[in-house]
Design a protein around this motif. Structure first.
Motif, short mmCIF file in Angstrom:
data_model
loop_
_atom_site.label_atom_id
_atom_site.label_comp_id
_atom_site.label_asym_id
_atom_site.label_seq_id
_atom_site.Cartn_x
_atom_site.Cartn_y
_atom_site.Cartn_z
N GLN A 54 7.36 3.68 4.53
CA GLN A 54 6.73 4.95 4.89
C GLN A 54 5.42 4.69 5.64
OE1 GLN A 54 6.32 7.36 1.36
NE2 GLN A 54 8.43 7.00 0.73
N ILE A 55 5.20 5.48 6.71
CA ILE A 55 4.04 5.31 7.57
C ILE A 55 3.54 6.68 8.02
CG2 ILE A 55 5.49 5.07 9.63
CD1 ILE A 55 3.44 3.06 10.74
N ARG B 225 -2.86 -1.46 5.24
CA ARG B 225 -2.82 -1.75 3.81
C ARG B 225 -1.46 -1.30 3.29
NH1 ARG B 225 -7.06 0.52 2.32
NH2 ARG B 225 -8.33 -1.34 2.00
N LEU B 226 -0.70 -2.23 2.74
CA LEU B 226 0.63 -1.93 2.20
C LEU B 226 0.52 -1.74 0.69
CD1 LEU B 226 3.77 -1.79 2.40
CD2 LEU B 226 3.77 -4.27 2.04
N PRO C 164 -3.94 7.64 7.05
CA PRO C 164 -3.87 6.70 8.17
C PRO C 164 -4.28 5.30 7.73
CG PRO C 164 -4.93 8.74 8.86
CD PRO C 164 -4.78 8.82 7.37
N GLY C 165 -3.61 4.31 8.29
CA GLY C 165 -3.92 2.92 7.95
C GLY C 165 -3.25 2.42 6.69
N ILE D 266 -1.54 -5.19 -0.40
CA ILE D 266 -1.85 -6.35 0.43
C ILE D 266 -2.00 -5.90 1.87
CG2 ILE D 266 0.57 -6.90 0.91
CD1 ILE D 266 -0.21 -9.88 0.71
N GLU D 267 -2.82 -6.63 2.62
CA GLU D 267 -2.98 -6.35 4.05
C GLU D 267 -1.80 -6.97 4.80
OE1 GLU D 267 -5.50 -4.63 5.53
OE2 GLU D 267 -6.31 -4.16 3.55
N VAL D 268 -1.19 -6.18 5.68
CA VAL D 268 -0.05 -6.68 6.47
C VAL D 268 -0.21 -6.25 7.93
CG1 VAL D 268 1.55 -6.60 4.52
CG2 VAL D 268 1.35 -4.61 6.04
#
Length: 895
Positions: free
Chosen positions: A816-817, A784-785, A854-855, A888-890
């Motif tokens: 960022q992650i 999820r962005l 996470p995610g 949005i999902e990426v």
């Protein structure tokens, strides 16, 4: 509190116990020189320049820290005082470099001013070598510690005002100096480069690096910061017809005191940008060519009238700007309603706006803040949800941190992502994405179950309470725990803490409704405020964080498809008649289109002409290619702006407008505070103020009223908008005013509940049907962005990216992650990845952030060739009462 009577320089005076000698002397008009003292900082007594003599004992006292005592007889300029004061300053000068002619402070150096007052000329002391060189490690601030007098103002500014903790004293004795931890560079210390230390530094030890001009400001003009909705008061320093510096106004009653943020201090270089539009442009064939104002204005009037006559008034649409003044937004909606005869009127970016005013209603100020921002420092408990004020409203963040650090307030932070407020939080709650409403419902459930509202003395209506009980009964803590992932005990303790910490404040932003379920969350927040009495007390209040400088003013002025100025209904025949009599035109009554609906209408062929003032929807709306395609289909497009933006390049006519520094008008901040803009410098080229352009277009289209100044526009607003009834330029010249301000005798009301619309804590809003959080299984490389704000830029970057300092410091986008997610993908700090949304791909470098769940990915929205908003689909089915979502999902792939 008892009073104390003393004698100062032969004059008898009384002050409250605890008042310092310096404070009382200032009230009496007696001058005592100081170097380390500032009214906004905690006193330190570091410089000893403010020494005075207590006549009875002969003791010398530092007046900035010595409290008055009964019977004191104080001499501020006795021979003993003057001799000691002169020696103190002489010793400072002995270790101070002789570089006044080259120093940035010049004649403004307070040390040199005091030396002059004391008739200190050539020194007969041996000069102490104290050269440390100039430290230049960032694009904003340079330090020359050879000029430092150890007054500690920079340290106290950092720790007392902005509460950052980036600098403190380092070393001892002659080697002592203000420094970062382990002398690391400022840009690695947590410093946000607000420039407060530079403003307060009495010498040239701290100065602005690479100033706009080497010239000192010849004059300073009061103004208002053009970025976020805090409404910071500025002084624009000018020389040679250009703005050469910006500094905080420093007025005691201003929202920002002597502080700003990095954008307000160093981000105004767009004013003098060579990219500014200087002449009108008109499209001839495929090219935009320069033309005279008369030709451009005639073309605009003819084009709008042609579309209206051929296709009807509702095929026209008008998009205004939250960066333009109240008067300009008023004139644009008047052009739309009174001339074009349509309510297709809206303003601002689809991301940065607040929920529609009718969602809040009149009892809660139509979505404005119910209390002044200063009240946050008086709160005992502050709930922050869906907002990151450190990035979007720094002054609000300063107030929250001051309340926590200096006054012991409790902060409850609701945010899945780590922010700079997290270290200040008593409780940091990290609910699953999209479950903020469920968490707030759990607070309400605890307060009802334990009847906390009774213990804190809140009066409620039994019938309304019964209905609230009925609506919330399905939502117990077990359900909330499953939804949010937060334990029942933590929710219970946090609810008790909030309800018991009155007065309490609620600060919220658009992150509270990321999945379209905004009404549920907003109504739950409002009910929580009503149930605990938060909205109706000093130190409490609701604080919706809008993001645009005059977003509140644009709403107030009727830049909305369903409200006339002052939140008056166009469907009300009495109100419609009042406007018609003043304007000489009848008004349309049906609701118009929102900004997103305008774009969709252009795509579908229902909107044929648009007038866009101060906005760049191709960059600031989701799915820029869709927006561009829609605008290309228009029969006629006129754009009024500072720069040749992506949107302007599609226009038939482009009208060059003045910046905020080149015109007059008023702005209304998120806290309902009105302030005047003053013309600090002349317009660039042939550009004109937006209000003057609108007057000329309206006159050509048949509107008879002609205005000679923005003040005349405000006079008309006074007559038509009750909440602005007492707002006049003469009164604003003496200081800011808050609405509602009903007439010339009304002082205005910073606290909305004092004399606003009547509201009652007895009734609660209905809770719409709550949709449980949907849990979707994702693939290994699906995330999820979240697109969010950054402190270093604003919006689409049309202005902030034209600041070389901001661009140089933060010019590269970083994704960022979570480190755990990065490890699973074989990534490390600095790796490059490709993110893929359904309609766009983008290549980015990464940064590992443990504060991210996470995610989840986080991408700060910053300018660049590729527009990050293009990753999002155009929200045709999004509820138009709420801002567009920025998630949005990426998929993520390693490059």
């Amino acid at each position: 509190m008892s009073t104390v009577t003393v004698t100062i320089d032969g004059l008898v005076a009384s002050g409250k116990a605890g008042t310092t000698i310096l404070e009382l002397a200032k009230d009496m008009g007696i001058h005592i020189p100081t170097l380390c003292y500032n009214a906004h900082l905690s006193p330190a007594g570091a410089c000893r320049v403010c020494l005075v003599e207590e006549e009875k004992s002969g003791t010398l006292l530092a007046s900035c820290v010595a409290p008055i005592a009964p019977g004191m007889i104080i001499q501020t300029h006795s021979p003993k005082v003057l001799e000691t004061r002169k020696m103190v300053v002489t010793l400072m000068l002995a270790s101070h470099p002789e570089s006044c002619l080259l120093c940035d402070k010049g004649n403004r150096c307070q040390l040199r001013q005091i030396a002059s007052e004391l008739d200190i000329g050539l020194l007969d002391l041996y000069k102490l070598p104290n050269y440390s060189g100039t430290i230049e490690v960032n694009p904003f601030i340079q330090r020359d510690l050879s000029k430092c007098i150890l007054c500690g103002k920079c340290i106290r500014a950092d720790q007392d005002l902005v509460v950052e903790g980036a600098i403190d004293y380092s070393r001892r004795g002659f080697d002592a100096q203000p420094a970062t931890l382990q002398d690391q560079p400022l840009d690695q210390s947590g410093c946000t480069f607000c420039g407060t230390c530079v403003v307060l530094c009495p010498t040239g030890a701290l100065s602005e690096k690479d100033k706009l001009s080497v010239d000192t400001a010849a004059s300073k003009i009061p103004s208002v910061c053009p970025y976020c909705a805090c409404g910071c008061s500025l002084l624009l320093g000018t020389n040679g017809g250009k703005v050469v510096e910006a500094s905080p106004n420093g007025q005691k009653d201003s929202v920002n005191y002597p502080t700003l943020c990095v954008k307000g201090r160093y981000g105004l270089e767009f004013i003098n940008s060579p990219d500014r539009l200087k002449t009108p442009l008109i499209r001839k064939g495929e090219k935009l060519v320069e033309c005279a104002w008369e030709e451009a204005l005639d073309c605009v009037a003819d084009g709008l009238q042609r579309v209206r006559n051929q296709h009807g008034p509702d095929t026209l649409a008008f998009l205004g700007s939250a960066r333009c003044t109240n008067e300009e937004n008023y004139l644009l909606q008047k052009l739309a309603r009174g001339v074009a005869e349509t309510n297709n009127i809206d303003h601002g970016s689809s991301f940065h706006r607040l929920p529609a005013p009718h969602v809040f209603g009149p009892g809660l100020a139509w979505g404005a803040m119910t209390n002044p921002i200063q009240d946050l420092e008086e709160s005992k408990c502050i709930l922050v949800i869906g907002a990151n004020p450190e990035e979007t409203a720094p002054i609000v963040a300063y107030k929250i941190k001051r309340a926590v650090r200096l006054r012991g307030a409790r902060l409850i932070l609701i945010d899945p992502r780590w922010t700079k407020l997290a270290p200040f939080a008593r409780s940091w709650l990290r609910p699953k994405w999209g479950t903020d409403a469920a968490l707030i419902l759990s607070f309400i459930r605890v307060i009802l179950d334990e009847k906390i509202w009774e213990r804190i003395g809140i009066e409620v209506n039994p019938e309304g309470l019964d209905r609230l009980w009925e609506e919330i009964s399905p939502f117990d803590l077990t359900w909330a725990e499953q939804e949010t992932g937060i334990s029942k005990e933590v929710m219970r303790n946090s609810a008790r803490e909030f309800a018991g910490g009155q007065p309490a404040a609620i600060v919220f932003g658009n992150g509270a409704w990321p999945n379209g379920d905004g009404v549920s969350c907003l109504h739950a927040l409002i009910n929580l405020a009503l149930l605990t009495g938060t909205a109706g007390v000093r130190g409490g209040g609701l604080y919706p964080l809008g993001k645009e400088s005059n977003g509140q003013g644009a709403r107030d002025m009727g830049m909305l498809p369903d409200f006339l100025p002052g939140y008056q209904s166009p469907e009300d025949s009495v109100i419609g008649k009042k406007f018609a009599e003043t304007w000489g035109k009848s008004l349309p009554r049906q609701k118009g289109l929102t900004a997103l609906e305008m774009v969709k209408g252009a795509q579908d062929g229902k909107i044929r002409g648009m007038y866009i003032m101060g906005e760049n929807p191709i960059r600031s709306f989701p799915d820029g290619p869709y927006v561009k395609q829609a605008l290309t289909k228009l029969d006629f497009l006129v754009v009024q702006d500072l720069f040749l933006t992506e949107t302007a390049k599609l226009a038939k006519v482009i009208l060059p407008a003045c910046s905020f520094a080149e015109k007059e008008g008023t702005m209304t901040s998120a806290e309902r505070r009105l302030q005047r803009l003053m013309e600090a410098t002349k317009p660039v080229g042939q550009s004109l103020p937006d209000w003057k352009i609108l007057v000329e277009v309206s006159r050509r289209m048949g509107l008879s009223k002609d205005y000679g100044s923005p003040q005349e526009v405000m006079d008309e607003i006074n007559a038509l908008v009750p909440i602005y009834g007492g707002i006049t330029y003469d009164r604003l010249a003496k200081g800011s005013l808050f609405w509602p301000c009903w007439d010339d005798h009304d002082p205005g009301h910073a606290h909305f509940f004092e004399k606003g619309w009547s509201w009652s804590p007895k009734y609660f809003l209905n809770l719409p049907r709550f949709n449980s959080h949907e849990r979707k299984e994702r693939g290994n490389n699906s995330f999820r962005l979240i697109l969010g704000s950054t402190l270093w830029h604003f919006g689409s970057g049309t202005r902030s990216f034209r600041s070389p300092k901001l661009k140089g410091f933060y010019g590269q986008r970083i994704l960022q992650i979570n480190p755990e997610d990065a490890g699973k993908l074989g990534l490390k700090e600095g790796s490059r990845v490709k993110i893929s949304a359904p309609q766009k791909e983008m290549s980015l470098g990464i940064s590992c952030q443990e504060g991210l769940p996470p995610g989840t990915l986080f991408l700060p929205v910053s300018p660049g060739e590729e527009n990050v908003y293009d990753l999002l689909p155009f929200p045709s089915d999004w509820p138009m009462d709420f801002p567009a979502k920025k998630t949005i999902e990426v998929k993520v792939e390693r490059i």
